[in-house]
Scaffold this active site. Structure first.
Site, PDB file in Angstrom:
ATOM      1  N   ASN A   1       0.869  -1.132   0.005  1.00 45.42           N
ATOM      2  CA  ASN A   1       0.019   0.042  -0.290  1.00 45.42           C
ATOM      3  C   ASN A   1       1.027   1.339   0.045  1.00 45.42           C
ATOM      4  O   ASN A   1       2.074   1.195   0.002  1.00 45.42           O
ATOM      5  CB  ASN A   1      -0.874   0.064   1.134  1.00 45.42           C
ATOM      6  CG  ASN A   1      -0.194   0.167   2.556  1.00 45.42           C
ATOM      7  OD1 ASN A   1       0.572   0.411   2.802  1.00 45.42           O
ATOM      8  ND2 ASN A   1      -1.054  -0.642   3.406  1.00 45.42           N
TER       9      ASN A   1
ATOM     10  N   GLU B   1       3.249   1.822   3.136  1.00 42.73           N
ATOM     11  CA  GLU B   1       4.286   0.854   2.995  1.00 42.73           C
ATOM     12  C   GLU B   1       5.605   1.141   2.151  1.00 42.73           C
ATOM     13  O   GLU B   1       6.468   1.035   2.468  1.00 42.73           O
ATOM     14  CB  GLU B   1       3.829  -0.709   2.888  1.00 42.73           C
ATOM     15  CG  GLU B   1       2.912  -1.196   4.105  1.00 42.73           C
ATOM     16  CD  GLU B   1       2.136  -2.311   3.538  1.00 42.73           C
ATOM     17  OE1 GLU B   1       1.288  -2.917   4.525  1.00 42.73           O
ATOM     18  OE2 GLU B   1       1.949  -2.794   2.146  1.00 42.73           O
TER      19      GLU B   1
ATOM     20  N   ASP C   1      -6.751  -7.420   2.792  1.00 38.30           N
ATOM     21  CA  ASP C   1      -6.770  -8.856   2.658  1.00 38.30           C
ATOM     22  C   ASP C   1      -7.670  -9.306   1.599  1.00 38.30           C
ATOM     23  O   ASP C   1      -7.543 -10.122   0.841  1.00 38.30           O
ATOM     24  CB  ASP C   1      -7.122  -9.582   4.002  1.00 38.30           C
ATOM     25  CG  ASP C   1      -5.947  -9.283   5.157  1.00 38.30           C
ATOM     26  OD1 ASP C   1      -4.947  -9.090   4.813  1.00 38.30           O
ATOM     27  OD2 ASP C   1      -6.412  -9.460   6.304  1.00 38.30           O
TER      28      ASP C   1
END
Length: 342
Positions: free
Chosen positions: A208, A211, A276
């Site tokens: 993302n 990150e 997820d």
């Protein structure tokens, strides 16, 4: 291509039923204590929650597996659980979802990761974590690698889901990517900061924005194809899929193609678990024959559904198709309205 047709979505979802996904990573047990608050404790300035309901669910890499199972595909998990009551509960929750757990490694040295959330009036009051974040011992890592090498060749795609809880240590990462390379199995990586640059050779690398920015130590330029290509090469992945929250996704493929996917979300209630869901749908779609861009578009619809639900949730094939059709209809109507405006 800026959207998927309903027929193409149906084709991908039907093919997905024949896919087997292997999820490798940090498994967690999520526990929820839900109740009401009507007073403050006389012992300290904190609310007293009168618990009315208790529930458990799979978290971490287990939530990716749950999303795969919800879409009708077969799924196995490889990870580490403690030889404790939460470990047994986690196995049970996965098996109830139809996820096979023969790849789990038990350890007396590491407790099962448990995250307990206490809620009142749908608001989280506090979260209590029980976990060990240090790298898994050598014997545990070796056992995990053995399970991956056993199961990867029969899988259509291997997902590496890293939550920095010690399962995806460098040796396990390298062995997993080597196993997928030998068997020609696709690999999808959802990284975290600790071993961010260890995933060279992954088919799809899916960080993302936070990150990636933290790892690179620089501002992101997802709309600049040259920057995206340079970043893909720096990471050593075949395809870079950067998720940007409310700004959608940016893709840079190994053949030099840059794609921007706008968000499909209409309302956002809770972003828990959305990453997820995206990982699961991307992996499953790729194994079902979708291109990276198609997989990202379908995952974008799945994320839009998930964030419209409270808490960590899964998405069904019917919900996916319905959302994509409604999204395409709305986009067409808006386009026609603009064309007809003075």
């Amino acid at each position: 291509m800026d959207r998927l047709s309903p027929d193409r979505i149906r084709e991908i979802l039907v093919r997905a039923r024949d896919v087997e996904v292997l999820v490798v990573g940090d498994l967690m047990l999520d526990r929820y204590l839900t109740g009401v608050v009507d007073r403050i404790s006389p012992e300290a300035p904190v609310p007293v929650v009168l618990v009315e309901e208790e529930a458990a669910a799979v978290g971490g890499a287990g939530n990716v597996a749950a999303n795969v199972a919800a879409l009708g595909a077969r799924c196995r998990v490889v990870g580490c659980v403690g030889e404790d009551e939460p470990g047994r509960a986690l196995r049970g929750e996965l098996e109830q979802l139809g996820v096979r757990t023969d790849g789990l490694v038990s350890s007396t040295a590491r407790p099962t990761t448990v995250k307990t959330r206490i809620l009142a009036r749908h608001q989280q009051v506090v979260r209590v974590d029980r976990e060990v974040e240090t790298d898994a011992p050598e014997d545990v890592a070796r056992a995990i690698v053995e399970q991956v090498e056993r199961l990867a060749p029969a899988s259509g795609v291997v997902v590496m889901e890293d939550y920095n809880k010690g399962v995806l240590v460098p040796g396990v990462i390298r062995a997993t990517l080597a196993a997928t390379a030998r068997s020609g199995t696709l690999s999808v990586v959802d990284p975290k900061r600790r071993n961010f640059f260890e995933y060279r050779g992954a088919h799809v690398f899916k960080p993302n924005a936070k990150e990636l920015a933290d790892a690179l130590g620089e501002f992101l330029h997802p709309d600049d194809p040259e920057w995206m290509e340079a970043t893909r090469l720096r990471l050593g992945c075949e395809n870079l899929l950067l998720t940007l929250g409310e700004h959608g996704m940016a893709i840079q493929t190994g053949d030099g193609t840059s794609v921007r996917v706008p968000t499909a979300a209409r309302a956002v209630y809770d972003v828990s678990g959305a990453g997820d869901t995206v990982t699961a749908v991307v992996a499953l779609s790729l194994a079902a024959g979708a291109s990276v861009a198609e997989a990202a578009m379908l995952a974008n619809h799945a994320a839009a559904i998930e964030v419209g639900k409270l808490g960590v949730a899964t998405v069904s094939p019917e919900e996916l198709l319905d959302h994509a059709v409604r999204f395409a209809t709305d986009a067409t109507s808006n386009h026609r309205a603009k064309e007809g405006s003075p």
